[in-house]
Design a protein around this motif. Structure first.
Motif, short mmCIF file in Angstrom:
data_model
loop_
_atom_site.label_atom_id
_atom_site.label_comp_id
_atom_site.label_asym_id
_atom_site.label_seq_id
_atom_site.Cartn_x
_atom_site.Cartn_y
_atom_site.Cartn_z
N ASP A 72 0.81 -1.21 0.00
CA ASP A 72 0.00 0.00 0.00
C ASP A 72 0.85 1.26 0.00
O ASP A 72 0.48 2.29 -0.55
CB ASP A 72 -0.97 0.00 1.18
N SER A 73 2.03 1.19 0.61
CA SER A 73 2.93 2.35 0.65
C SER A 73 3.41 2.72 -0.75
O SER A 73 3.65 3.90 -1.04
CB SER A 73 4.11 2.08 1.57
N ASP A 74 3.53 1.72 -1.64
CA ASP A 74 3.93 2.01 -3.02
C ASP A 74 2.81 2.71 -3.78
O ASP A 74 3.06 3.61 -4.59
CB ASP A 74 4.31 0.72 -3.74
N PHE A 75 1.56 2.32 -3.50
CA PHE A 75 0.42 3.01 -4.10
C PHE A 75 0.39 4.47 -3.64
O PHE A 75 0.21 5.39 -4.45
CB PHE A 75 -0.88 2.31 -3.71
N LEU A 76 0.59 4.70 -2.34
CA LEU A 76 0.59 6.05 -1.80
C LEU A 76 1.72 6.88 -2.42
O LEU A 76 1.52 8.04 -2.81
CB LEU A 76 0.74 6.01 -0.28
N GLU A 77 2.90 6.28 -2.53
CA GLU A 77 4.04 6.98 -3.10
C GLU A 77 3.78 7.35 -4.56
O GLU A 77 4.09 8.47 -4.99
CB GLU A 77 5.27 6.08 -2.99
N HIS A 78 3.19 6.41 -5.30
CA HIS A 78 2.90 6.66 -6.71
C HIS A 78 1.90 7.81 -6.89
O HIS A 78 2.10 8.70 -7.73
CB HIS A 78 2.35 5.38 -7.35
N GLU B 82 13.38 -5.89 -19.52
CA GLU B 82 13.56 -5.38 -18.16
C GLU B 82 12.40 -5.86 -17.29
O GLU B 82 11.23 -5.68 -17.66
CB GLU B 82 13.62 -3.85 -18.16
N SER B 83 12.73 -6.43 -16.13
CA SER B 83 11.69 -6.80 -15.17
C SER B 83 11.07 -5.52 -14.62
O SER B 83 11.76 -4.53 -14.41
CB SER B 83 12.29 -7.63 -14.03
N LYS B 84 9.76 -5.54 -14.38
CA LYS B 84 9.06 -4.34 -13.93
C LYS B 84 8.57 -4.49 -12.50
O LYS B 84 8.13 -5.55 -12.09
CB LYS B 84 7.87 -4.03 -14.85
N CYS B 85 8.65 -3.38 -11.78
CA CYS B 85 8.08 -3.29 -10.44
C CYS B 85 7.65 -1.85 -10.28
O CYS B 85 8.33 -0.92 -10.74
CB CYS B 85 9.11 -3.68 -9.39
N PHE B 86 6.51 -1.62 -9.63
CA PHE B 86 5.95 -0.27 -9.58
C PHE B 86 6.14 0.40 -8.22
O PHE B 86 5.54 1.42 -7.94
CB PHE B 86 4.47 -0.30 -9.96
N GLY B 87 6.96 -0.19 -7.36
CA GLY B 87 7.25 0.43 -6.08
C GLY B 87 8.45 -0.23 -5.42
O GLY B 87 8.61 -1.45 -5.50
N GLN C 112 10.55 8.56 -8.67
CA GLN C 112 9.19 8.59 -8.11
C GLN C 112 9.24 8.82 -6.60
O GLN C 112 8.48 9.63 -6.06
CB GLN C 112 8.48 7.28 -8.43
N ARG C 113 10.10 8.11 -5.91
CA ARG C 113 10.20 8.28 -4.46
C ARG C 113 10.64 9.70 -4.11
O ARG C 113 10.13 10.31 -3.15
CB ARG C 113 11.18 7.27 -3.87
N SER C 114 11.58 10.26 -4.86
CA SER C 114 12.04 11.62 -4.60
C SER C 114 10.91 12.63 -4.74
O SER C 114 10.75 13.53 -3.91
CB SER C 114 13.19 11.97 -5.56
N LEU C 115 10.10 12.47 -5.79
CA LEU C 115 8.96 13.37 -5.99
C LEU C 115 7.93 13.23 -4.88
O LEU C 115 7.38 14.22 -4.39
CB LEU C 115 8.31 13.08 -7.35
N ALA C 116 7.65 11.98 -4.46
CA ALA C 116 6.68 11.75 -3.39
C ALA C 116 7.16 12.36 -2.08
O ALA C 116 6.36 12.94 -1.33
CB ALA C 116 6.45 10.25 -3.22
N GLU C 117 8.45 12.25 -1.79
CA GLU C 117 8.99 12.83 -0.56
C GLU C 117 8.90 14.35 -0.58
O GLU C 117 8.68 14.99 0.45
CB GLU C 117 10.44 12.39 -0.36
N ARG C 118 9.06 14.93 -1.76
CA ARG C 118 8.92 16.39 -1.88
C ARG C 118 7.49 16.81 -1.52
O ARG C 118 7.27 17.80 -0.81
CB ARG C 118 9.24 16.83 -3.30
N VAL C 119 6.49 16.05 -2.03
CA VAL C 119 5.09 16.35 -1.73
C VAL C 119 4.82 16.17 -0.23
O VAL C 119 4.13 16.98 0.39
CB VAL C 119 4.16 15.45 -2.55
N THR C 120 5.37 15.10 0.36
CA THR C 120 5.16 14.84 1.78
C THR C 120 5.71 15.98 2.64
O THR C 120 5.05 16.43 3.60
CB THR C 120 5.85 13.52 2.18
#
Length: 260
Positions: A29-35, A61-66, A87-95
């Motif tokens: 769920d944390s990956d959904f929130l981050e996305h 390339e193997s894929k993972c979304f979080g 993606q994580r960097s952008l989410a942390e900026r919003v947080t």
């Protein structure tokens, strides 16, 4: 259980973010929130998409979304890993700009003191005879004596302004009713503005005490607002009673209003 607000996702019921999982491509769920937080940066999020597109073009390339959903020993391609870290960097900026934004205070404000801060919403008829019925303008349950609803049928503040009705998935089924004054007899097209978190959901409508119910299929809106397909109804001049009900295994749904 969580819902979206203009200030971000708010947990209504259950453990905080990071304790659950999804059936979607995100896994944790944390990956959904981050996305979703990263997507809120609009143009900046394009850098995440571009990195994924490059990985798609290269292929293999193997894929993972979080990042939290990466399985032990799983090898991801360079561009997929690059996209996840951006993606994580952008989410942390919003947080940081919002604060944590996941406390229960925002949720409590949706219900708190509705009786003293907002008037009851009224059914409106325009000059063309078109009727707009706010979802919280029910006759049963009565919003005057139950300003927040009855536990199953909930009256909440809406991010769109005014109120919205939420049908709680927990507890035994209950119906809710409206008394609608129609200016002239005739055929009216009923359409509801709804938000649904799951597919294959429905409401059942009985008009003027009829034992026959009409099934109204609800669109799967993924938590955003959408409209049901128009349903033609023959209504009488004067007061018409609409009784909505549900049966079987259902999920919670939210209704803003309906039009005739």
């Amino acid at each position: 259980m969580a819902h979206w607000t203009p200030d971000g996702w708010v947990v209504c019921l259950g453990p905080p973010w990071g304790k659950g999982s999804t059936k979607l491509k995100y896994g944790k769920d944390s990956d959904f929130l981050e996305h979703t937080r990263a997507r809120g940066t609009d143009e900046s999020f394009r850098s995440v998409l571009r990195a994924r597109w490059i990985g798609d073009v290269i292929g293999a390339e193997s894929k993972c979304f979080g990042l939290s959903s990466v399985k032990g020993g799983e090898l991801l391609g360079f561009w997929n890993v690059f996209a996840l870290y951006v993606q994580r960097s952008l989410a942390e900026r919003v947080t940081r700009s919002r604060g944590r934004g996941t406390t229960t205070r925002a949720t409590i404000k949706l219900f708190h003191d509705l009786k003293t801060t907002e008037g009851n919403e009224m059914i409106a008829v325009d000059e063309k005879g078109d009727i707009t019925v706010p979802a919280c303008a029910t006759s049963i349950p009565n919003p005057v004596t139950n300003p927040c609803g009855n536990g199953k049928i909930l009256f909440m503040r809406s991010a769109l302004g005014g109120k919205q009705l939420h049908y709680n998935r927990i507890g035994p089924h209950q119906s809710f009713e409206y008394n609608i004054n129609v200016p002239r007899a005739g055929t009216y097209a009923l359409s509801l503005s709804v938000a649904t978190p799951s597919w294959k959901q429905a409401l059942f409508l009985s008009v003027n005490g009829s034992e026959e119910t009409i099934e109204i299929s609800l669109p799967f809106t993924i938590g955003t607002w959408g409209n049901t397909e128009a349903l033609n109804l023959e209504l009488q001049n004067g007061t018409n009673t609409f009784r909505f009900s549900r049966t079987g295994d259902v999920k919670g749904i939210t209704i803003k209003d309906f039009k005739l």
